[in-house]
Design a protein around this motif. Structure first.
Motif, PDB file in Angstrom:
ATOM      1  N   ASP A  52       3.528  -7.947 -19.908  1.00 58.53           N
ATOM      2  CA  ASP A  52       3.684  -6.595 -20.443  1.00 58.53           C
ATOM      3  C   ASP A  52       3.836  -5.670 -19.240  1.00 58.53           C
ATOM      4  O   ASP A  52       2.996  -5.683 -18.329  1.00 58.53           O
ATOM      5  CB  ASP A  52       2.455  -6.208 -21.273  1.00 58.53           C
ATOM      6  CG  ASP A  52       2.623  -4.889 -22.004  1.00 58.53           C
ATOM      7  OD1 ASP A  52       3.277  -3.984 -21.443  1.00 58.53           O
ATOM      8  OD2 ASP A  52       2.090  -4.747 -23.114  1.00 58.53           O
ATOM      9  N   ILE A  53       4.904  -4.863 -19.192  1.00 51.08           N
ATOM     10  CA  ILE A  53       5.139  -4.048 -17.995  1.00 51.08           C
ATOM     11  C   ILE A  53       4.058  -2.984 -17.813  1.00 51.08           C
ATOM     12  O   ILE A  53       3.987  -2.365 -16.751  1.00 51.08           O
ATOM     13  CB  ILE A  53       6.538  -3.392 -18.017  1.00 51.08           C
ATOM     14  CG1 ILE A  53       6.684  -2.424 -19.176  1.00 51.08           C
ATOM     15  CG2 ILE A  53       7.629  -4.445 -18.052  1.00 51.08           C
ATOM     16  CD1 ILE A  53       7.986  -1.631 -19.120  1.00 51.08           C
ATOM     17  N   ASN A  54       3.228  -2.776 -18.832  1.00 55.84           N
ATOM     18  CA  ASN A  54       2.115  -1.832 -18.691  1.00 55.84           C
ATOM     19  C   ASN A  54       0.842  -2.504 -18.203  1.00 55.84           C
ATOM     20  O   ASN A  54      -0.179  -1.822 -18.036  1.00 55.84           O
ATOM     21  CB  ASN A  54       1.837  -1.133 -20.027  1.00 55.84           C
ATOM     22  CG  ASN A  54       3.000  -0.268 -20.470  1.00 55.84           C
ATOM     23  OD1 ASN A  54       3.729   0.265 -19.639  1.00 55.84           O
ATOM     24  ND2 ASN A  54       3.202  -0.157 -21.773  1.00 55.84           N
ATOM     25  N   MET A  55       0.865  -3.823 -18.000  1.00 56.12           N
ATOM     26  CA  MET A  55      -0.317  -4.544 -17.530  1.00 56.12           C
ATOM     27  C   MET A  55       0.118  -5.547 -16.467  1.00 56.12           C
ATOM     28  O   MET A  55       0.713  -6.578 -16.775  1.00 56.12           O
ATOM     29  CB  MET A  55      -1.005  -5.266 -18.693  1.00 56.12           C
ATOM     30  CG  MET A  55      -2.321  -5.931 -18.297  1.00 56.12           C
ATOM     31  SD  MET A  55      -3.157  -6.714 -19.678  1.00 56.12           S
ATOM     32  CE  MET A  55      -2.149  -8.174 -19.896  1.00 56.12           C
ATOM     33  N   ASP A  56      -0.146  -5.220 -15.207  1.00 56.84           N
ATOM     34  CA  ASP A  56       0.340  -6.073 -14.123  1.00 56.84           C
ATOM     35  C   ASP A  56      -0.711  -7.035 -13.577  1.00 56.84           C
ATOM     36  O   ASP A  56      -0.436  -7.783 -12.640  1.00 56.84           O
ATOM     37  CB  ASP A  56       0.888  -5.214 -12.980  1.00 56.84           C
ATOM     38  CG  ASP A  56      -0.128  -4.185 -12.503  1.00 56.84           C
ATOM     39  OD1 ASP A  56      -1.294  -4.243 -12.947  1.00 56.84           O
ATOM     40  OD2 ASP A  56       0.251  -3.314 -11.684  1.00 56.84           O
ATOM     41  N   SER A  57      -1.910  -7.030 -14.133  1.00 53.83           N
ATOM     42  CA  SER A  57      -2.981  -7.870 -13.583  1.00 53.83           C
ATOM     43  C   SER A  57      -2.822  -9.339 -13.967  1.00 53.83           C
ATOM     44  O   SER A  57      -3.142 -10.239 -13.190  1.00 53.83           O
ATOM     45  CB  SER A  57      -4.349  -7.363 -14.042  1.00 53.83           C
ATOM     46  OG  SER A  57      -4.409  -7.352 -15.461  1.00 53.83           O
ATOM     47  N   ARG A  58      -2.327  -9.594 -15.155  1.00 56.14           N
ATOM     48  CA  ARG A  58      -2.161 -10.979 -15.614  1.00 56.14           C
ATOM     49  C   ARG A  58      -1.168 -10.988 -16.783  1.00 56.14           C
ATOM     50  O   ARG A  58      -0.937  -9.961 -17.425  1.00 56.14           O
ATOM     51  CB  ARG A  58      -3.494 -11.580 -16.057  1.00 56.14           C
ATOM     52  CG  ARG A  58      -4.173 -10.812 -17.175  1.00 56.14           C
ATOM     53  CD  ARG A  58      -5.544 -11.374 -17.499  1.00 56.14           C
ATOM     54  NE  ARG A  58      -6.240 -10.585 -18.490  1.00 56.14           N
ATOM     55  CZ  ARG A  58      -6.086 -10.701 -19.808  1.00 56.14           C
ATOM     56  NH1 ARG A  58      -5.234 -11.599 -20.274  1.00 56.14           N
ATOM     57  NH2 ARG A  58      -6.758  -9.942 -20.649  1.00 56.14           N
ATOM     58  N   PRO A  59      -0.568 -12.146 -17.066  1.00 57.84           N
ATOM     59  CA  PRO A  59       0.366 -12.211 -18.203  1.00 57.84           C
ATOM     60  C   PRO A  59      -0.380 -12.111 -19.532  1.00 57.84           C
ATOM     61  O   PRO A  59      -1.551 -12.491 -19.628  1.00 57.84           O
ATOM     62  CB  PRO A  59       1.032 -13.581 -18.027  1.00 57.84           C
ATOM     63  CG  PRO A  59       0.065 -14.388 -17.227  1.00 57.84           C
ATOM     64  CD  PRO A  59      -0.646 -13.424 -16.330  1.00 57.84           C
TER      65      PRO A  59
END
Length: 512
Positions: free
Chosen positions: A368-375
């Motif tokens: 998610d391009i709004n969550m870069d910590s993990r898939p």
């Protein structure tokens, strides 16, 4: 899934039942595959009415959809149909053309293969199809258009009589004849007439110029409009169209260039990861793609397993990224193969622009391009190969580059594997869809029921593998594993549940 105001259904969609639709170029048992015929690229256009494939021989083959044309008529006619339309997509061969030829770079003493690396469709105009194709070094912009055939009519002499005995063909090959001032030849003024020909009794009353008329017959003509060359020192691995319809990018191992479709002699370098000293090189670019709706955003992946999202409005040279998507490996789980299998071979944006799908050697990951910590989801593609990574490294299979694709509705993802298998996973919350299909006329015969999201751990890697009279590798369903038959390329229809995939020189199509 779309990240908008839509409410996600409480129950995930049911797993799809895939059926065989068509095959083009099916080979018979024991038939030897020619290297130049192996398919190396597949791409649907945005409408889904056309499909293009490229092969290692530098050819591009186009297919067009036929079932939608058969239904035909206007919207009013279709509304009068009193039965549901449930036909699956059917395609037929349209045309093919030679896109690239083998070349030789004399400055670098380097052979340039004709193999098509990528194909991308461009916007259609005036009934013509436009597409980009690239090999390792050169990108070409093609226009494919139907043209009406022109014929000559109203001849003074009946051609069927004049051409008898082949006298016209033979008379046009003399080279040592004297010519008159007006271009004629005294020796053969009437030599095109055969011995059987005789003038009408009253002579020819009047002579007139033959007319060129346009017939109802048409032929497809492919014409190269532009050539974008000499901009990459390394092999091109990606091309991607911008949503503005005017520009596109091309990426090699170290650089990404921005082009205007109308300008072939100039490009702008927007990403450059080449270090001042090549000994300091730690990663290379493996894939790049424009955002489907925001013309200023693009993403590229690297051999270190990370994805960088960049905004071209920030600076002319986008060395700094807006976001970095990377999953950290658990401490203590690293091995010799960790970095190799982490390398991302392909990335694709979802149609909504909210999600990015990436494929590394062992897994599919949805970001998610709004969550870069993990898939947001990780799918194991062929986990049963993990104990055999040493063998796969020795025969170079571990460096195979598998592509991935998303369905138009964003509810499913797909990618290829070995033994001509490909896998389809459901991404909706709560879905456990994980279907294994074989590129054959009976795709469901290798069904594997495995959980789609097992925990990802590298601790099970076996560093030393016994060789000799050992049983071949088998998957979770007991099927033998063949690293020589690999399904690298596949594409999902933009609006329907239909998949096209390449198994060597054969193009298989399935629907659900």
């Amino acid at each position: 899934m779309n990240g908008g105001d839509e409410v996600v259904a409480a129950h995930p969609p049911q797993p799809l039942e895939w059926k065989f639709s068509q095959v083009f170029g099916e080979r018979t048992a024991g038939e030897e595959i020619q290297e130049v015929d192996i398919i190396s690229a597949i791409e649907f256009d945005k409408s889904g009415d056309h499909l293009a494939t490229g092969d290692r021989g530098g050819r591009v083959v186009l297919f067009e959809r036929t079932d939608s044309k058969d239904l035909g008529g206007s919207r009013r006619d279709l509304e009068r149909v009193d039965y549901p339309i449930s036909r699956h997509p059917e395609f037929r061969y349209k045309t093919e053309f030679q896109s690239h030829e083998p070349e030789f770079d004399y400055l670098k003493s380097l052979e340039i293969e004709e193999k098509i690396n990528k194909i991308r469709w461009c916007q259609t105009a005036n009934g013509a199809l436009f597409l980009l194709s690239t090999n390792d070094k050169t990108i070409k912009f093609w226009k494919v258009q139907e043209k009406k055939i022109k014929k000559i009519s109203q001849m003074n002499v009946d051609p069927s009589k004049a051409l008898r005995n082949g006298s016209l063909a033979s008379s046009s090959s003399s080279s040592n004849t004297k010519h008159l001032e007006n271009g004629g030849s005294p020796e053969r003024s009437f030599s095109f007439l055969s011995n059987d020909f005789s003038f009408p009794s009253g002579g020819i009353p009047s002579l007139h110029l033959p007319a060129v008329v346009t017939s109802h017959e048409t032929s497809l003509v492919a014409r190269c409009r532009r050539v974008y060359a000499h901009a990459h020192d390394y092999h091109i691995n990606s091309i991607s169209n911008n949503s503005d319809g005017e520009t596109f990018i091309s990426a090699d191992d170290l650089r990404i260039n921005l082009w205007n479709l109308e300008i072939s002699n100039q490009s702008f370098n927007i990403v450059d990861v080449k270090p001042a000293n090549m000994e300091d090189l730690t990663e290379v670019i493996t894939s790049a793609e424009f955002h489907p709706t925001h013309c200023n955003m693009l993403a590229y992946s690297s051999s270190k397993g990370c994805i960088r999202l960049i905004d071209m409005r920030q600076s002319a040279l986008c060395d700094s990224h807006a976001k970095l998507f990377e999953e950290q490996e658990p401490v203590g789980s690293r091995s010799f193969f960790t970095e190799i299998i982490a390398s991302i071979s392909d990335i694709k944006f979802g149609k909504d622009g909210r999600h990015i799908l990436s494929r590394d050697y062992m897994t599919l990951k949805l970001w998610d391009i709004n969550m870069d910590s993990r898939p947001v989801a990780t799918f194991q593609v062929h986990e049963y190969l993990r104990p055999r990574l040493c063998d796969l490294y020795e025969n170079d299979s571990i460096f195979d580059k598998f592509e991935c694709c998303l369905s138009g509705d964003g509810l499913r993802v797909a990618t290829g594997s070995y033994s001509n298998l490909f896998r389809v996973f459901g991404v909706a919350p709560g879905s456990n869809e994980a279907t294994t299909l074989e590129a054959s006329k009976n795709p469901m015969r290798r069904q594997v029921q495995t959980p789609s999201r097992p925990s990802r751990s590298l601790s099970s890697i076996t560093r030393v593998v016994r060789r000799g009279a050992e049983s071949p590798v088998v998957d979770a369903n007991g099927n033998s594993f063949d690293s020589t038959t690999k399904l690298l390329h596949l594409a999902w229809h933009p609006s329907e549940n239909s998949i096209a995939c390449a198994a060597a020189n054969s193009l298989y199509m399935y629907y659900a």
